[in-house]
Design an enzyme around this catalytic site. Structure first.
Site, PDB file in Angstrom:
ATOM      1  N   HIS A  44      42.362  95.102  73.958  1.00  0.00           N
ATOM      2  CA  HIS A  44      43.704  95.059  74.565  1.00  0.00           C
ATOM      3  C   HIS A  44      44.158  96.448  75.016  1.00  0.00           C
ATOM      4  O   HIS A  44      44.755  97.202  74.258  1.00  0.00           O
ATOM      5  CB  HIS A  44      44.701  94.488  73.535  1.00  0.00           C
ATOM      6  CG  HIS A  44      46.001  94.076  74.141  1.00  0.00           C
ATOM      7  ND1 HIS A  44      46.722  92.996  73.663  1.00  0.00           N
ATOM      8  CD2 HIS A  44      46.723  94.561  75.164  1.00  0.00           C
ATOM      9  CE1 HIS A  44      47.832  92.852  74.380  1.00  0.00           C
ATOM     10  NE2 HIS A  44      47.850  93.807  75.290  1.00  0.00           N
ATOM     11  N   HIS A  81      45.876  98.697  78.547  1.00  0.00           N
ATOM     12  CA  HIS A  81      46.473  98.672  79.886  1.00  0.00           C
ATOM     13  C   HIS A  81      46.023  99.939  80.599  1.00  0.00           C
ATOM     14  O   HIS A  81      46.378 101.037  80.187  1.00  0.00           O
ATOM     15  CB  HIS A  81      47.999  98.614  79.796  1.00  0.00           C
ATOM     16  CG  HIS A  81      48.487  97.353  79.150  1.00  0.00           C
ATOM     17  ND1 HIS A  81      48.743  96.203  79.860  1.00  0.00           N
ATOM     18  CD2 HIS A  81      48.744  97.049  77.856  1.00  0.00           C
ATOM     19  CE1 HIS A  81      49.147  95.245  79.024  1.00  0.00           C
ATOM     20  NE2 HIS A  81      49.151  95.736  77.808  1.00  0.00           N
ATOM     21  N   LEU A  82      45.222  99.774  81.654  1.00  0.00           N
ATOM     22  CA  LEU A  82      44.684 100.949  82.350  1.00  0.00           C
ATOM     23  C   LEU A  82      45.484 101.299  83.604  1.00  0.00           C
ATOM     24  O   LEU A  82      45.244 102.325  84.222  1.00  0.00           O
ATOM     25  CB  LEU A  82      43.213 100.738  82.695  1.00  0.00           C
ATOM     26  CG  LEU A  82      42.275 100.584  81.483  1.00  0.00           C
ATOM     27  CD1 LEU A  82      40.836 100.418  81.945  1.00  0.00           C
ATOM     28  CD2 LEU A  82      42.382 101.780  80.532  1.00  0.00           C
ATOM     29  N   ASN A 111      48.062  93.138  84.062  1.00  0.00           N
ATOM     30  CA  ASN A 111      49.393  93.399  84.650  1.00  0.00           C
ATOM     31  C   ASN A 111      49.433  94.679  85.483  1.00  0.00           C
ATOM     32  O   ASN A 111      50.203  95.595  85.224  1.00  0.00           O
ATOM     33  CB  ASN A 111      50.481  93.423  83.564  1.00  0.00           C
ATOM     34  CG  ASN A 111      50.269  94.519  82.532  1.00  0.00           C
ATOM     35  OD1 ASN A 111      49.162  95.004  82.361  1.00  0.00           O
ATOM     36  ND2 ASN A 111      51.333  94.918  81.852  1.00  0.00           N
ATOM     37  N   ASP A 114      46.529  97.845  72.130  1.00  0.00           N
ATOM     38  CA  ASP A 114      47.589  97.565  73.121  1.00  0.00           C
ATOM     39  C   ASP A 114      48.023  98.895  73.773  1.00  0.00           C
ATOM     40  O   ASP A 114      49.207  99.145  73.994  1.00  0.00           O
ATOM     41  CB  ASP A 114      48.787  96.840  72.506  1.00  0.00           C
ATOM     42  CG  ASP A 114      49.705  96.223  73.580  1.00  0.00           C
ATOM     43  OD1 ASP A 114      49.421  96.383  74.777  1.00  0.00           O
ATOM     44  OD2 ASP A 114      50.707  95.595  73.199  1.00  0.00           O
ATOM     45  N   GLY A 172      56.075 100.335  75.114  1.00  0.00           N
ATOM     46  CA  GLY A 172      54.658 100.662  75.099  1.00  0.00           C
ATOM     47  C   GLY A 172      54.317 101.927  74.344  1.00  0.00           C
ATOM     48  O   GLY A 172      55.062 102.909  74.382  1.00  0.00           O
TER      49      GLY A 172
END
Lengths: 312, 439
Positions: free
Chosen positions: B71, B73-74, B105, B316, B335
């Protein structure tokens, strides 16, 4: 005592002595307000910026009057006419103000923590003029001052605060301040507006106003934001008013010459009936006057050096 | 060719846990066994000169199979100011992750095969951690129409998720769990009821009440976990619950596993390390979704890991720029940046304190992710890819943006010292990080 804090963000980080010192300082200020010539040279050359991101009449005017009476220059930074509407961040606005070498910033903002955020960033003193649902310390201080003025020592007095507690910065700051001053505080409202997590304050929570009124020395009504009905927080204004609205008849249940407070602006006929708002028990207008005195005291303490005698 | 000596190998995939030597030839593990002699090594690796073999002393250090983070987010394509595939996959390597799964996303959203293939291409260009794209479940994250799951799977996606946004319509979720069976991949559910979460910015409770911050009730997650478990049971679709953060969710997942429902779940390190009580109005690095839990929730999460209810740890990793986080708490984005701090944080706070064994850590962060998502790695069995992490439990470092490979520094550990870091990371036998620096 020597005044130390740079900012006034909430009452929870003030000691009882500091609160008392503010209230004490406000007394001569209150006296100045009743003079025919209301002007002092004390803060001549000092600059105060009023940074209001939320609409406000009494708080902004009150701060502006307070600063001007003390001789400071005030600048209004209101949302509609500033670069805030051009998308400038609070941080950059703060830096801009910083660059103007102001001495004090009074901020009102719809986000909880906005005042703490500014205080972290600015060298200038910051007074929280209300941040989100978090705190409204000057309102609480003026309420303490008003209670003291009317009924003397706050210690041991029974205070009932009724209304939309969870969304109210006024209720939070008042609960903290009153507790520090030794009052016996009860919060009252429907379960949707007074949820169990408010127990963090360690004071009595109740859903039944009539049960809490007997013996109350002070009853404070909070403004009800009427839009909250649409989001389902209470069924109707009619039912709210029936359960939690204050009136002359209802206030008799205290069995005392109870004083009635409201931070304004009022919804007459909703949280408070006109007969009560305009009665001798009401101190609502006094709250407004004392608000100026309290803010004078705070401005003086924060940027006036905290020493010397303000009153000639 | 590589010979790592006297290293404590933790590899639950083959039941190895103790001091061993490890031999690697090209991109594969050759053997794991107790102290080899030079002569044996020459034979096993099929070489004549020992100088051809890179020898590393692993004394006092651990060797883990490369960690797999399911999990992250790049942010690429679309938000390269926060992170891109190159910087994110470098951060992964520096943090001990040899494979990462990238959430959908982005802008545009990963809802077509072309975007999946673009991500794989960018990852290959970066040449760091292996990146496995996750596709959206619904086109444009709108929660209305399913994406072309089969085409996207053929393009390289390993799972489907609208992560960042819960699928509000139960019928769409049910259909997704039915249709995804064609692919053999799991639906990764971001469980959040938007009406309950509303405008909340932290867990609803006494701390949110004190700070005057709008709260997100625990039920906003738990009701969706319950819903998705029931839908998975009804459809037989494969389900993975992302970032579990409430005790009720843990209890329901435990119940579901008892019923034999095809279900897995992950927990984020920050939910195991911080609680809502750690939040202050002026540090937005603690603002995350799902929000930091209560203490009871945290205990339940840890218990869930220990008894196997929760299968995985996942960071995450959610990078945000400094400007975005330099706002009042209510306005800052959700985040936490996790790739470069999570292993150290979990080691220091949970392993050193005896709450978690090193074996469990590797099981949750390498073996189980590989098995659940059908990707390579997860073990050091002979013949496996040589994805490995040499971990020094004594290495101390103060977390700083200067040293970080990620473009963002939104971590609560910034300027704090942690202990226990990866010191070498190999992907397919190639050493990509040494002494905390990317090579």
């Amino acid at each position: 005592m020597k005044w130390k804090p740079k900012d006034l963000l909430d009452l929870d980080n003030l000691t009882t002595e500091e609160i008392e010192h503010i209230l004490q300082t406000a007394k001569p200020m209150r006296e100045i307000l009743s003079r025919p010539i209301k002007k002092l040279p004390t803060l001549r050359g000092k600059s105060v910026v009023l940074l209001f991101y939320e609409s406000s009449t009494r708080t902004r005017t009150s701060f502006e009057s307070a600063a001007k009476i003390l001789g400071a220059d005030t600048t209004n930074f209101t949302v509609a006419q500033s670069s805030i509407t051009k998308g400038e961040s609070l941080l950059d606005t703060a830096k801009t103000i910083q660059a103007m070498n102001v001495d004090l910033v009074v901020v009102r903002h719809s986000s909880s923590g906005a005042a703490d955020f500014l205080a972290d960033t600015l060298k200038a003193s910051v007074i929280n003029g209300g941040d989100g649902q978090h705190a409204h310390p000057t309102q609480a201080l003026l309420d303490l001052f008003t209670i003291q003025e009317r009924i003397g020592d706050i210690k041991g007095k029974k205070v009932v605060i009724v209304g939309d507690i969870i969304h109210s910065r006024v209720a939070r700051s008042n609960a903290i301040g009153l507790q520090k001053m030794g009052a016996d505080v009860t919060l009252v409202g429907p379960p949707t507006l007074l949820p169990t997590e408010m127990s963090y304050l360690g004071i009595k929570l109740s859903h039944d106003l009539d049960k809490e009124l007997p013996g109350a020395d002070v009853v404070m009504a909070l403004r009800l934001q009427l839009e909250r009905q649409q989001s389902g927080l209470f069924p109707s204004i009619r039912e709210y008013s029936k359960l939690y609205g204050l009136s002359v008849d209802r206030i008799k249940k205290t069995g005392k010459q109870t004083i009635v407070m409201h931070p304004g602006p009022m919804n007459r006929g909703v949280e408070i009936a006109s007969d009560l708002a305009d009665s001798v028990q009401s101190v609502i207008e006094k709250q407004v006057t004392n608000g100026v005195a309290i803010r004078m005291a705070l401005i003086y303490l924060l940027i006036g050096g905290g020493t010397g005698n303000v009153v000639d | 060719m590589l010979w790592i000596k006297n290293v404590t190998v933790i590899d639950p995939g083959q039941g190895v846990s103790g001091v061993n030597d490890v031999l690697v030839q090209k991109d594969k593990i050759v053997e794991v066994g107790p102290s080899f002699k030079a002569k044996e090594v020459l034979v096993k690796l099929g070489v004549t000169d020992i100088n051809e073999v890179n020898q590393i002393d692993g004394d006092g250090k651990y060797l883990f199979p490369g960690l797999i983070d399911v999990h992250v987010h790049l942010r690429e394509p679309g938000q390269e100011d926060k992170e891109d595939i190159a910087s994110g996959s470098r951060a992964a390597i520096r943090g001990g992750f040899t494979s990462i799964m990238a959430m959908a996303n982005t802008f545009p959203i990963v809802d077509q095969r072309a975007v999946v293939e673009f991500i794989k291409l960018q990852a290959r260009r970066a040449g760091m951690a292996r990146v496995y794209p996750i596709s959206a479940v619904t086109k444009g994250f709108k929660g209305q129409e399913l994406v072309e799951m089969m085409d996207i799977k053929d393009g390289g996606a390993v799972g489907f998720s609208d992560d960042g946004k819960g699928i509000q319509n139960a019928e769409i979720m049910r259909l997704a769990l039915e249709y995804v069976k064609l692919t053999g991949c799991p639906i990764i559910s971001h469980c959040e009821d938007e009406a309950l979460a509303s405008k909340g910015v932290m867990r609803r409770g006494r701390t949110s009440a004190r700070l005057g911050l709008p709260g997100i009730p625990a039920s906003s997650e738990s009701v969706m976990v319950a819903r998705d478990i029931l839908l998975a049971a009804e459809t037989g679709g494969k389900l993975h619950i992302a970032h579990v953060s409430t005790k009720e969710s843990v209890e329901m997942i435990r119940w579901a596993k008892g019923k034999g429902i095809d279900l897995s779940a992950e927990v984020n390190p920050h939910h195991l390390i911080f609680t809502d009580e750690d939040i202050t109005l002026t540090d937005t690095s603690y603002k995350v979704n799902p929000p930091l839990p209560s203490r009871e929730d945290q205990e339940a999460l840890l218990e869930g890991i220990i008894d196997g209810t929760i299968d995985m740890l996942a960071t995450d990793h959610a990078p945000h720029t400094w400007e975005e986080k330099a706002r009042p708490f209510q306005e800052a984005p959700f985040g936490i940046n996790g790739l470069e701090t999570s292993l150290a944080a979990v080691w220091q706070k949970l392993v050193q304190s005896g709450k978690l064994t090193p074996e469990k850590l590797v099981e949750c962060w390498s073996l189980n992710p590989a098995q659940r998502f059908g990707i390579e790695g997860g073990t050091l069995k002979p013949g496996s890819l040589a994805d490995m992490v040499l971990f020094d439990p004594l290495y101390k470092e103060e977390i700083s943006t200067e040293a970080m490979e990620s473009k963002s520094g939104n971590t609560p550990f910034l300027k704090k010292e942690l202990q226990g870091f990866p010191v070498i990371t190999w992907v397919e036998g190639r050493m990509l990080m040494k002494n905390r620096k990317i090579i």
